[in-house]
Scaffold this active site. Structure first.
Site, short mmCIF file in Angstrom:
data_model
loop_
_atom_site.label_atom_id
_atom_site.label_comp_id
_atom_site.label_asym_id
_atom_site.label_seq_id
_atom_site.Cartn_x
_atom_site.Cartn_y
_atom_site.Cartn_z
CG ASP A 90 -0.24 -0.10 2.54
OD1 ASP A 90 0.90 -0.63 2.59
OD2 ASP A 90 -0.80 0.34 3.57
CG HIS A 104 6.68 -0.16 10.58
ND1 HIS A 104 6.73 -0.75 11.83
CD2 HIS A 104 6.28 1.13 10.80
CE1 HIS A 104 6.37 0.12 12.75
NE2 HIS A 104 6.10 1.27 12.16
C1 BDR Z 1 2.41 -0.69 8.70
O1 BDR Z 1 1.33 0.23 8.45
C2 BDR Z 1 1.67 1.13 7.42
O2 BDR Z 1 1.52 2.44 7.86
C3 BDR Z 1 3.10 0.88 7.07
O3 BDR Z 1 3.31 1.01 5.68
C4 BDR Z 1 3.38 -0.52 7.55
O4 BDR Z 1 3.10 -1.45 6.54
C5 BDR Z 1 2.98 -0.41 10.07
O5 BDR Z 1 2.01 -0.60 11.05
CA CA Z 2 2.78 -0.79 4.20
#
Ligand code: BDR
Ligand code: CA
Length: 320
Positions: free
Chosen positions: A9, A243
């Site tokens: 995303d 992340h």
């Molecule tokens: C996840 O949520 C999104 O904001 C980031 O891209 C990551 O995949 C972290 O909680």
């Molecule tokens: Ca993400």
């Protein structure tokens, strides 16, 4: 050569993860499949096309889910984290190309059918596309080489949710899809906040990428200003957790992580919606909710320094 479907995303940290994959030796990106999440499906698909063109990524883009299968926590998009356009509101010119005509779920099915057992899916957004692919092809768990998910929070290392006390954003954005995927028996590794919050990119680290990793480093530096500013408002520190790149790090070197095997279920309603809960078999439990559910691997520890070295070393390959 590792063959990879990147389900994303895009998103600032998604963009960091995509460049990690792109410059990793021995990785072939078979597809970039998009989903709603950090921004609308229109923005995330546009961002995927933009990155493909900007960095000459040799992979088709497939547009995926525009919304969740079931109830989700919250409404709208986290523009306060990733900007209106998902890339920290840097200027993203209109892409010249367009996504492939096939949708993401069908593309996932077709690609894994073509190369059974050979393709890894790195999923760093909602699990919606993978859940939809399972509906199209119930044999998907046996066809996918491995699924590596950035999502969830289990409380290891003291890390809890980031969109509620117990829920992480990717899972809370489509809990039903995540529950279907984690229960289906696909060989799955979950890279949750338990480890992604352990690995922190400091402002100095990202400055170093800007200085040493050419156009990729400059791009990452530019998009991350917004992300670090969000973190500064929340924690007081101008830095960010690692992340989505952590899911790629697991693909490239799983030895950087400690894991445990356990059945995982996701709460799909109520105040704990989006919570990921693991269980070991226990004959005394009254519930059967985790009984006979195939185990996932959950990441419980990470060598953060080595992960950051791997990320930087890989991005620097862009200069060769
Ligand atoms: C996840 O949520 C999104 O904001 C980031 O891209 C990551 O995949 C972290 O909680
Ligand atoms: Ca993400």
């Amino acid at each position: 050569m590792k063959q990879v479907i990147f389900d994303t995303d895009i998103g600032i940290d998604d963009a960091m993860a995509l460049l990690f994959l792109h410059y990793a030796p021995d990785v072939s990106i078979r597809a970039i499949v998009t989903g709603f999440g950090n921004a609308s499906i229109e923005h995330t698909t546009r961002n995927a096309l933009h990155m493909k063109e900007r960095f000459d990524i040799d992979a088709p883009v497939y547009r995926g889910a525009a919304g969740p299968l079931g109830d989700a926590l919250g409404e709208g998009y986290p523009d306060f984290v990733h900007g209106q356009n998902g890339l920290g509101d840097i200027d993203v010119p209109d892409p010249a190309g367009a996504p492939d005509k096939r949708n993401a779920a069908q593309a996932i099915v077709d690609i894994v059918r073509e190369s059974p057992g050979q393709v890894s899916i790195v999923a760093v957004g909602r699990m919606t596309n993978v859940a939809e692919a399972l509906t199209l092809e119930p044999e998907l768990p046996a066809l996918v080489g491995e699924l590596i998910v950035m999502g969830g929070a289990f409380g290891f290392n003291g890390h809890r949710g980031n969109v509620s006390p117990v829920a992480e954003a990717n899972i809370a954005g489509d809990p039903l899809a995540a529950d279907i995927v984690f229960s289906c028996g696909m060989p799955t590794t979950i890279v949750g906040l338990d480890v992604t919050n352990e690995t922190v990119m400091s402002a100095a680290y990202i400055d170093g990428l800007r200085d040493d990793a050419g156009a990729a480093g400059e791009f990452l530096h530019a998009i991350s200003r917004y992300y670090l500013a969000f973190n500064q408002r929340s924690t007081g520190r101008f830095e960010c957790s690692t992340h989505d790149p952590s899911a790629v790090a697991y693909l490239l070197n799983p030895d950087l992580f400690e894991t445990r095997d356990a059945a995982v279920r996701v709460v799909s309603e109520g105040i704990a919606i989006g919570q990921t809960i693991w269980s070991a078999p226990n004959p005394n439990y009254f519930t059967t909710a985790w009984k006979d559910i195939p185990a996932c691997k959950i990441c419980t520890g990470v060598d953060s320094e080595a992960l950051l070295d791997l990320y930087r070393g890989t991005l620097l390959l862009a200069m060769q």
